[in-house]
Design an enzyme around this catalytic site. Structure first.
Site: not given
Ligand code: ARG
Length: 475
Positions: A173, A294, A307
């Site tokens: 979990h 970034s 990603e």
């Protein structure tokens, strides 16, 4: 300059301008929109080399069976070889005028060798031709996925062997559950990718039967030798039913299914990397090679490759669904719907190809931060199960009771803001009088991991055994 042949005249005659190779019974050309929806050369040009291979085998067989002359066969081979070179040198004049890869190549062959080119399509149809080309293309991809998966498995094995003793939190979990070893975690993915590899391998076996010779759908009256072409193209045997041969695309669906499952594994591993390299976790470090910055936040280091791999499963499973929907409800045998089989497969396989390569690079690049992993492994009472197991083994307590007693101990530690090792023996005894100081021997994350020696368990000794087994297999 060679003389114009009858075929040239037929196709270049002014009255036949725009005439298609299949256009004998037509008096007018198709509308522009008809052409546009019909044309597939922009994408099926990727089958060019497979198409040439198939034509070389087919024409050799026609000659061996006495269906065409040796001179014609040699001409055809010479022309096809030249076309192959043009394709490899990127000088082949692909043209939408000739619809698809099969007619582009046949037309070019006619330009190069003249009349003999018209004999190549004897006892063949574009229906068995495209089915053959596509199988060959998918087969090549399956082979390349197997090789790439081996590379990825080797990279995972390397990290596993360097980290059989690296303790980290194991999660259920996404909550700290029990300490595990980093090597064990790497080998879990190695097992998944090995199953993916075997799925591609199985898929290849079922795919590897030859449709060539099925002709349009019913076979052919020419005395062809289907074993000849099947062998020449590396298939295990000719497909036994000509209707099935031209209309089956389950090989592509199966390959896409295997690709989708493999992509889900890549996606899950990507998700781990994204979480692990976040500032909150800092479990691993990726170098500049596999991260990006970034444009506004100078401090950022983003796991873009992970990603993007995580996202690729969307396109790949989308392709599986797309082709499934194309195929459902198609009556036998060939329907033009099947021209829509290629783009999803090309897109899915390109995505998987890139995903596998990027993941292999990232795994090689990744470094586990051992101290942080070790510290995190002790968080959140991760050795509570070890405490309960101690009560069972040393005090002969039924596990359910031990679970309850341990729950009370955890609640006390939580209330005091200490770890299980930091509780005093008096505090333990207040909850369970039979507890002795031996309890402290099972409370560290390292001893917890070391104790899990059951087959397939996380103990460094077990992981080392698995590393040794995989090293043999993958060397
Ligand atoms: N471009 C076609 C395809 O990919 C080739 C087969 C065409 N067959 C036909 N009967 N029109 O499916």
């Amino acid at each position: 300059m060679r003389e114009d042949t009858d075929m040239d005249k037929l196709f270049n005659n002014k009255n036949n301008k725009g005439q298609k190779m299949w256009g004998g019974r037509f008096s007018a050309s198709p509308s522009e929109i008809m052409q546009e929806i019909n044309v597939s050369i922009d994408f099926d040009k990727r089958l060019a080399l497979q198409d040439i291979k198939g034509s070389l085998a087919h024409s050799s067989m026609l000659e061996a069976q006495g269906i065409i002359t040796k001179e014609d066969m040699l001409q055809i081979h010479k022309g096809l070889k030249q076309i192959e070179e043009e394709i490899l040198n990127l000088t082949f004049p692909f043209s939408p005028e000739f619809e698809d890869i099969h007619l582009n190549i046949e037309n070019r062959l006619r330009e190069i060798i003249g009349e003999a080119a018209g004999r190549l399509h004897t006892a063949r149809s574009r229906n068995d031709q495209v089915a053959t080309d596509f199988r060959l293309w998918v087969r090549d991809s399956l082979d390349s996925f197997e090789i790439q998966l081996l590379e990825l498995m080797r990279a995972l094995l390397q990290k596993a062997s360097e980290n059989t003793n690296t303790i980290m939190p194991g999660f259920t979990h996404l909550q700290s559950a029990q300490p595990v070893t980093f090597g064990h975690h790497m080998l879990a993915y190695l097992e998944m990718f090995n199953r993916d590899k075997s799925r591609f391998h199985d898929c290849r076996k079922r795919l590897n039967e030859c449709p060539l010779g099925a002709a349009a759908l019913a076979g052919t009256p020419f005395p062809i030798d289907r074993d000849f072409t099947s062998n020449a193209l590396g298939f295990s045997k000719p497909m036994a039913n000509s209707l099935d041969a031209v209309s089956a695309r389950d090989f592509a669906l199966e390959a896409l299914s295997a690709a989708t499952i493999c992509a889900t594994h890549l996606s899950r591993l990507s998700e781990e990397l994204v979480i692990w390299m976040s500032a909150q976790f800092q479990f691993i470090t990726l170098t500049d090679s596999y991260t990006t910055g970034s444009s506004i936040m100078p401090q950022k280091r983003n796991p873009d490759a992970a990603e993007l791999i995580r996202a690729k499963v969307g396109r790949i499973s989308g392709s599986l669904i797309a082709l499934t929907m194309v195929m459902k409800g198609l009556p036998l045998a060939y329907s033009k719907d099947m021209q829509e089989d290629k783009e999803p497969v090309f897109d899915a396989f390109d995505s998987l190809d890139l995903g596998l390569k990027a993941m292999t690079g990232m795994i090689k690049d990744m470094q586990p931060n051992k101290e942080i992993l070790q510290a995190a492994a002790g968080n959140a009472f991760s050795t509570a199960t070890d405490l309960a197991d101690w009560l069972v083994r040393k005090l002969n307590m039924p596990f359910r009771n031990a679970h309850h007693v341990t729950g009370k101990i955890v609640a006390l530690a939580e209330q005091k803001g200490v770890t299980l090792s930091e509780l005093t023996l008096d505090e333990y005894i207040k909850i369970e009088p039979k507890i002795t100081k031996d309890i402290y021997s099972v409370l560290s994350p390292l001893s917890s991991a070391k104790s899990r020696v059951s087959y397939g368990g996380t103990a460094p000794a077990e992981v080392e055994k698995q590393v040794a087994i995989w090293s043999k297999i993958l060397s």
